[in-house]
Design a protein around this motif. Structure first.
Motif, mmCIF file in Angstrom:
data_model
loop_
_atom_site.group_PDB
_atom_site.id
_atom_site.type_symbol
_atom_site.label_atom_id
_atom_site.label_comp_id
_atom_site.label_asym_id
_atom_site.label_seq_id
_atom_site.Cartn_x
_atom_site.Cartn_y
_atom_site.Cartn_z
ATOM 1 N N ALA A 32 0.826 -1.214 0.000
ATOM 2 C CA ALA A 32 0.000 0.000 0.000
ATOM 3 C C ALA A 32 0.857 1.260 0.000
ATOM 4 C CB ALA A 32 -0.911 0.012 1.224
ATOM 5 N N ASN A 33 2.173 1.070 0.027
ATOM 6 C CA ASN A 33 3.124 2.185 0.114
ATOM 7 C C ASN A 33 2.848 3.069 1.344
ATOM 8 O OD1 ASN A 33 5.472 3.356 -1.085
ATOM 9 N ND2 ASN A 33 4.237 5.108 -1.710
ATOM 10 N N ALA A 34 2.499 2.409 2.457
ATOM 11 C CA ALA A 34 2.308 3.115 3.733
ATOM 12 C C ALA A 34 3.618 3.062 4.506
ATOM 13 C CB ALA A 34 1.195 2.458 4.538
ATOM 14 N N GLN A 35 4.131 4.199 4.891
ATOM 15 C CA GLN A 35 5.436 4.269 5.536
ATOM 16 C C GLN A 35 5.371 4.225 7.065
ATOM 17 O OE1 GLN A 35 8.340 4.156 3.606
ATOM 18 N NE2 GLN A 35 6.702 3.717 2.127
ATOM 19 N N GLU A 36 4.188 4.483 7.625
ATOM 20 C CA GLU A 36 4.078 4.457 9.081
ATOM 21 C C GLU A 36 2.750 3.848 9.507
ATOM 22 O OE1 GLU A 36 4.006 8.390 10.801
ATOM 23 O OE2 GLU A 36 3.163 9.252 8.964
ATOM 24 N N ILE A 37 2.747 3.338 10.746
ATOM 25 C CA ILE A 37 1.561 2.696 11.278
ATOM 26 C C ILE A 37 1.312 3.178 12.702
ATOM 27 C CG2 ILE A 37 2.883 0.659 12.051
ATOM 28 C CD1 ILE A 37 0.360 -1.032 11.397
ATOM 29 N N TYR A 38 0.069 3.538 12.987
ATOM 30 C CA TYR A 38 -0.341 3.907 14.336
ATOM 31 C C TYR A 38 -0.967 2.690 15.010
ATOM 32 C CZ TYR A 38 0.504 8.846 13.410
ATOM 33 O OH TYR A 38 1.104 10.046 13.122
ATOM 34 N N VAL A 39 -0.788 2.596 16.325
ATOM 35 C CA VAL A 39 -1.268 1.435 17.077
ATOM 36 C C VAL A 39 -2.129 1.915 18.245
ATOM 37 C CG1 VAL A 39 -0.594 -0.716 18.203
ATOM 38 C CG2 VAL A 39 0.905 0.297 16.474
ATOM 39 N N PRO A 40 -3.427 2.148 18.002
ATOM 40 C CA PRO A 40 -4.284 2.752 19.027
ATOM 41 C C PRO A 40 -4.944 1.778 20.004
ATOM 42 C CG PRO A 40 -5.465 2.595 16.967
ATOM 43 C CD PRO A 40 -4.099 2.042 16.705
ATOM 44 N N LYS A 41 -4.442 0.551 20.099
ATOM 45 C CA LYS A 41 -4.972 -0.428 21.056
ATOM 46 C C LYS A 41 -6.465 -0.682 20.848
ATOM 47 C CE LYS A 41 -1.539 0.462 24.642
ATOM 48 N NZ LYS A 41 -1.296 0.860 26.048
ATOM 49 N N ILE A 42 -6.801 -1.037 19.632
ATOM 50 C CA ILE A 42 -8.170 -1.403 19.307
ATOM 51 C C ILE A 42 -8.177 -2.831 18.780
ATOM 52 C CG2 ILE A 42 -8.937 0.941 18.791
ATOM 53 C CD1 ILE A 42 -8.559 0.178 15.781
#
Length: 323
Positions: free
Chosen positions: A270-280
């Motif tokens: 997906a060419n996504a360079q970063e990922i957030y991890v919101p504990k869901i």
């Protein structure tokens, strides 16, 4: 008005019970406050993805787990509960008889949900709606039996899709090159219009553990290069070394490597360079979905609460409440 709800998520690697309080603040916004989260590593996928059935031993573990969850639900004075099972139960030929037994012995009805429904329930958390509108967001939920993807752009849901590529399936060599190619082609095709503008949102126990190990502050993202480094690092160690060096349980240490492989591949395609991890996770989505259903039928709510009896027709999805 405050309401206490519970959700049971029976996955391919573990079963989780989430108990949350739901209330509306002075500004009219609904708030979900987690009271307790309990996880039991049932590991159903290790049976199902090889034999297509859940063994008698695992069946007894399921029964004991749901009975324990029911006791906690009653101890916490929960008003409504929703239970759902995912990939392993979808594939298990004896799922129906297990579900019937659970209902008979506990009064809790387990709904086996489709991969598409699972992806949509993850999206119920609406995390992307609180982020900036300049990016598109790809939810990635990696489980033992499947990976759920939900794509959100321009304040709209673009797609929700599920792929039978999960950590336990990978450990059991149950994922073919063709399945990887199908997932890759789908992601590239469906996200190409948003190239260089996609941020990932990760859910699942493995990405939460990686975030914890990284010691990032809450609200900060993880870069794909960091995930690649963790993948190489963890893959270079034996299972025992991973458990010792990173203080991991065995049921986390074995699946964390294939989980990283899935996250890295998905983000790369997906060419996504970063990922957030919101504990869901799925349990959070179940809570929100249950609350939405109860809210729709609030006129009949008092007749349904606090009883171990079938809910009225407009509570079709809530199924049963506690005593």
């Amino acid at each position: 008005m405050k309401m206490r709800l519970a959700a049971i998520d029976i996955g391919s690697n573990a079963a989780r019970l989430l108990i949350s309080d739901v209330s509306v603040n002075n500004e009219g916004k609904t708030e979900f406050n987690k009271i307790n989260l309990v996880r039991v590593p049932l590991r159903l996928g290790f049976d199902v993805f090889e034999t297509k059935t859940i063994s008698p031993e695992k069946t007894e573990m399921i029964i004991h787990t749901i009975k324990a969850y029911k006791h906690l639900i009653e101890a916490y004075n929960v008003e409504h509960v929703k239970a759902a099972a995912t990939s392993a139960m979808r594939d298990a030929l004896n799922a129906r008889e297990i579900i019937d037994r659970v209902k008979e012995e506990t009064g809790i009805n387990i709904e086996v949900i489709s991969g598409g429904s699972e992806a949509s329930l993850i999206y119920e958390n609406h995390i992307a709606e609180n982020l900036d509108k300049d990016h598109a967001y790809l939810y990635i939920d990696v489980g033992g039996g499947s990976t759920e993807l939900t794509f959100f752009a321009n304040s709209k849901l673009v797609f929700s899709s599920s792929f039978n590529i999960g950590t336990i399936r990978l450990l059991k060599h149950q994922v073919s090159d063709g399945q990887w190619d199908t997932m890759k082609d789908f992601i590239k095709r469906e996200t190409r219009s948003y190239f260089n503008n996609i941020i990932a949102i990760g859910s699942g126990g493995n990405i939460n553990k990686i975030f914890s190990i990284s010691k990032r502050k809450e609200g900060k993202s993880l870069h794909i290069e960091l995930l690649k480094d963790y993948y190489k690092e963890f893959a270079s160690f034996t299972l025992e070394d991973r458990m010792r060096l990173y203080k991991l349980r065995e049921d986390r240490a074995d699946v964390i490597v294939p989980a990283l492989q899935i996250y890295v591949n998905t983000m790369r395609w997906a060419n996504a360079q970063e990922i957030y991890v919101p504990k869901i996770g799925l349990a959070d989505g179940l809570i929100q979905h249950l609350y939405a259903d109860l809210k729709k039928g609030s006129g009949s709510l008092t007749n349904c609460r606090r009883q171990m009896v079938p809910c009225p027709p407009n509570f079709r999805r809530c199924q049963y409440t506690t005593k």
